[in-house]
Design a protein around this motif. Structure first.
Motif, PDB file in Angstrom:
ATOM      1  N   MET A 260      -6.959  -2.710 -38.632  1.00  0.00           N
ATOM      2  CA  MET A 260      -7.118  -2.880 -37.196  1.00  0.00           C
ATOM      3  C   MET A 260      -5.784  -2.736 -36.488  1.00  0.00           C
ATOM      4  N   GLY A 261      -4.713  -3.313 -37.091  1.00  0.00           N
ATOM      5  CA  GLY A 261      -3.406  -3.251 -36.450  1.00  0.00           C
ATOM      6  C   GLY A 261      -2.962  -1.833 -36.202  1.00  0.00           C
ATOM      7  N   GLY A 262      -3.226  -0.937 -37.210  1.00  0.00           N
ATOM      8  CA  GLY A 262      -2.825   0.449 -37.036  1.00  0.00           C
ATOM      9  C   GLY A 262      -3.579   1.129 -35.921  1.00  0.00           C
ATOM     10  N   ILE A 263      -4.890   0.855 -35.819  1.00  0.00           N
ATOM     11  CA  ILE A 263      -5.716   1.465 -34.785  1.00  0.00           C
ATOM     12  C   ILE A 263      -5.253   1.036 -33.397  1.00  0.00           C
ATOM     13  N   ILE A 264      -4.985  -0.257 -33.231  1.00  0.00           N
ATOM     14  CA  ILE A 264      -4.578  -0.755 -31.928  1.00  0.00           C
ATOM     15  C   ILE A 264      -3.194  -0.247 -31.551  1.00  0.00           C
ATOM     16  N   SER A 265      -2.256  -0.303 -32.493  1.00  0.00           N
ATOM     17  CA  SER A 265      -0.875   0.074 -32.172  1.00  0.00           C
ATOM     18  C   SER A 265      -0.722   1.551 -31.893  1.00  0.00           C
ATOM     19  N   GLU A 266      -1.632   2.389 -32.412  1.00  0.00           N
ATOM     20  CA  GLU A 266      -1.508   3.824 -32.192  1.00  0.00           C
ATOM     21  C   GLU A 266      -2.317   4.309 -31.002  1.00  0.00           C
ATOM     22  N   CYS A 267      -2.878   3.387 -30.247  1.00  0.00           N
ATOM     23  CA  CYS A 267      -3.668   3.747 -29.076  1.00  0.00           C
ATOM     24  C   CYS A 267      -2.768   4.280 -27.971  1.00  0.00           C
ATOM     25  N   PRO A 268      -2.866   5.573 -27.607  1.00  0.00           N
ATOM     26  CA  PRO A 268      -2.005   6.118 -26.565  1.00  0.00           C
ATOM     27  C   PRO A 268      -2.571   5.874 -25.174  1.00  0.00           C
ATOM     28  N   GLY A 269      -1.701   5.674 -24.201  1.00  0.00           N
ATOM     29  CA  GLY A 269      -2.148   5.540 -22.821  1.00  0.00           C
ATOM     30  C   GLY A 269      -2.686   4.164 -22.516  1.00  0.00           C
ATOM     31  N   ASP A 270      -3.229   4.007 -21.300  1.00  0.00           N
ATOM     32  CA  ASP A 270      -3.718   2.718 -20.847  1.00  0.00           C
ATOM     33  C   ASP A 270      -5.120   2.409 -21.364  1.00  0.00           C
ATOM     34  N   PHE A 271      -5.931   3.452 -21.580  1.00  0.00           N
ATOM     35  CA  PHE A 271      -7.291   3.237 -22.065  1.00  0.00           C
ATOM     36  C   PHE A 271      -7.697   4.423 -22.924  1.00  0.00           C
ATOM     37  N   ILE A 272      -8.468   4.130 -23.963  1.00  0.00           N
ATOM     38  CA  ILE A 272      -8.949   5.195 -24.831  1.00  0.00           C
ATOM     39  C   ILE A 272     -10.355   4.844 -25.287  1.00  0.00           C
ATOM     40  N   GLY A 273     -11.246   5.857 -25.337  1.00  0.00           N
ATOM     41  CA  GLY A 273     -12.603   5.641 -25.781  1.00  0.00           C
ATOM     42  C   GLY A 273     -12.717   5.714 -27.285  1.00  0.00           C
ATOM     43  N   ILE A 274     -13.913   5.382 -27.788  1.00  0.00           N
ATOM     44  CA  ILE A 274     -14.129   5.337 -29.239  1.00  0.00           C
ATOM     45  C   ILE A 274     -13.872   6.695 -29.885  1.00  0.00           C
ATOM     46  N   ARG A 275     -14.445   7.756 -29.296  1.00  0.00           N
ATOM     47  CA  ARG A 275     -14.303   9.079 -29.920  1.00  0.00           C
ATOM     48  C   ARG A 275     -12.872   9.592 -29.849  1.00  0.00           C
ATOM     49  N   THR A 276     -12.207   9.334 -28.730  1.00  0.00           N
ATOM     50  CA  THR A 276     -10.818   9.784 -28.605  1.00  0.00           C
ATOM     51  C   THR A 276      -9.930   9.059 -29.599  1.00  0.00           C
ATOM     52  N   MET A 277     -10.133   7.758 -29.740  1.00  0.00           N
ATOM     53  CA  MET A 277      -9.337   7.005 -30.700  1.00  0.00           C
ATOM     54  C   MET A 277      -9.637   7.446 -32.124  1.00  0.00           C
ATOM     55  N   ALA A 278     -10.926   7.676 -32.423  1.00  0.00           N
ATOM     56  CA  ALA A 278     -11.298   8.118 -33.768  1.00  0.00           C
ATOM     57  C   ALA A 278     -10.603   9.425 -34.123  1.00  0.00           C
ATOM     58  N   LYS A 279     -10.544  10.343 -33.163  1.00  0.00           N
ATOM     59  CA  LYS A 279      -9.874  11.617 -33.389  1.00  0.00           C
ATOM     60  C   LYS A 279      -8.376  11.423 -33.564  1.00  0.00           C
ATOM     61  N   GLU A 280      -7.808  10.515 -32.789  1.00  0.00           N
ATOM     62  CA  GLU A 280      -6.366  10.266 -32.833  1.00  0.00           C
ATOM     63  C   GLU A 280      -5.920   9.746 -34.193  1.00  0.00           C
ATOM     64  N   ILE A 281      -6.725   8.870 -34.815  1.00  0.00           N
ATOM     65  CA  ILE A 281      -6.298   8.219 -36.060  1.00  0.00           C
ATOM     66  C   ILE A 281      -7.005   8.775 -37.296  1.00  0.00           C
ATOM     67  N   GLY A 282      -7.940   9.701 -37.084  1.00  0.00           N
ATOM     68  CA  GLY A 282      -8.575  10.332 -38.232  1.00  0.00           C
ATOM     69  C   GLY A 282      -9.660   9.515 -38.897  1.00  0.00           C
ATOM     70  N   HIS A 283     -10.338   8.675 -38.134  1.00  0.00           N
ATOM     71  CA  HIS A 283     -11.465   7.897 -38.656  1.00  0.00           C
ATOM     72  C   HIS A 283     -12.733   8.261 -37.904  1.00  0.00           C
ATOM     73  N   ALA A 284     -13.879   7.888 -38.477  1.00  0.00           N
ATOM     74  CA  ALA A 284     -15.151   8.151 -37.819  1.00  0.00           C
ATOM     75  C   ALA A 284     -15.318   7.229 -36.616  1.00  0.00           C
ATOM     76  N   PRO A 285     -15.981   7.730 -35.558  1.00  0.00           N
ATOM     77  CA  PRO A 285     -16.235   6.857 -34.393  1.00  0.00           C
ATOM     78  C   PRO A 285     -16.960   5.576 -34.771  1.00  0.00           C
ATOM     79  N   SER A 286     -17.867   5.658 -35.743  1.00  0.00           N
ATOM     80  CA  SER A 286     -18.601   4.456 -36.154  1.00  0.00           C
ATOM     81  C   SER A 286     -17.659   3.406 -36.743  1.00  0.00           C
TER      82      SER A 286
END
Length: 276
Positions: free
Chosen positions: A1-27
């Motif tokens: 979880m720490g990696g997902i949160i810390s790598e979140c770019p910008g002020d807000f990011i959606g599930i699919r955008t974050m999933a693409k950013e970190i290489g994980h499935a949206p689910s």
């Protein structure tokens, strides 16, 4: 979880955008957010008071709410200034099955009024008066009105904020001539502790927000009608939090804010380095 949160770019990011950013499935992202109660789409605000007597004032006012003095009335006083008489540019379209009420986004202004109000904490009743301005002279007239509504054999404890109108020489002299009146100022940036603010919120939500007012007279009539209805069936607000609980919650926010300030330069450096 720490990696997902810390790598979140910008002020807000959606599930699919974050999933693409970190290489994980949206689910996967969705499951982690649900597991830890994370809601990135929601943002709340806060403000910490810088009042040097914050703790003392909180204990004083909360003490009045939870253990009011005998043979005394506790009043929460404030102004709702510059209340606008607004009329929509087109008639409202009423609610119907499958369709919410609709209104135009623009409006016509027909003047303003200022509401002075005093909430009796124990009884839940309101003394209110609309005036065209909110200077100290109007506030003194309102205090005269309140005094006429309080039995002469009771002390009066009045809770109000630090607005300049409340501290002019005219007002100080008014209180000095009335020893049964006791003033309790709220901490700066802490209007939430003044219960009359809750009344103002209900007034706005139930009588003003969806109203159509083509004149100041219509607006003041609606305000007076709401106050009359409130006094006909008063329901006092119930203060539940002790001063220690409030101060502990604020300490948590203060500590988190201090940690965020100290960690920000470091996190910015890490983010910058990870982008190169």
């Amino acid at each position: 979880m720490g990696g997902i949160i810390s790598e979140c770019p910008g002020d807000f990011i959606g599930i699919r955008t974050m999933a693409k950013e970190i290489g994980h499935a949206p689910s996967t992202v969705h499951r982690i957010w649900r597991a830890f109660g994370l809601q990135p789409h929601r943002v709340e605000t806060f403000k910490l008071s810088s009042d040097p007597l914050f703790v003392e004032k909180v204990r004083d006012i909360v003490g009045l709410y939870l253990s009011p003095p005998e043979r005394a009335v506790v009043l929460c006083v404030d102004e709702k200034s510059q209340v606008q008489a607004l009329d929509r540019t087109q008639p409202l379209l009423p609610m119907r099955p499958g369709q919410a009420e609709r209104r135009t986004h623009d409006y016509k202004r027909h003047g303003t009024t200022s509401l002075f109000a005093a909430l009796d904490v124990k009884a839940g009743t309101i003394v209110g008066k609309c005036m065209p301005r909110h200077r100290s002279s109007e506030f003194r007239k309102f205090l005269d009105e309140v005094e006429r509504n309080v039995p002469t054999d009771l002390d009066v404890h009045i809770v109000m904020d630090n607005y300049g109108t409340h501290k002019t020489r005219l007002i100080r002299n008014w209180f000095a001539k009335r020893p049964r009146w006791h003033v309790h100022f709220t901490p700066t940036s802490a209007s939430w502790i003044n219960q009359v603010e809750r009344f103002f919120a209900l007034l706005t939500e139930r009588a003003l927000k969806r109203g159509v007012f083509r004149s100041v007279a219509e607006l003041e009539k609606a305000i007076k009608a709401y106050i009359k209805a409130t006094n006909a069936d008063p329901k006092p607000f119930r203060w539940t939090k002790a001063a220690n609980d409030i101060l502990a919650s604020i300490q948590l926010v203060s500590s988190a804010s201090a940690f965020a300030r100290s960690a920000k330069p470091h996190s910015m450096k890490r983010t910058s380095e990870s982008r190169h």
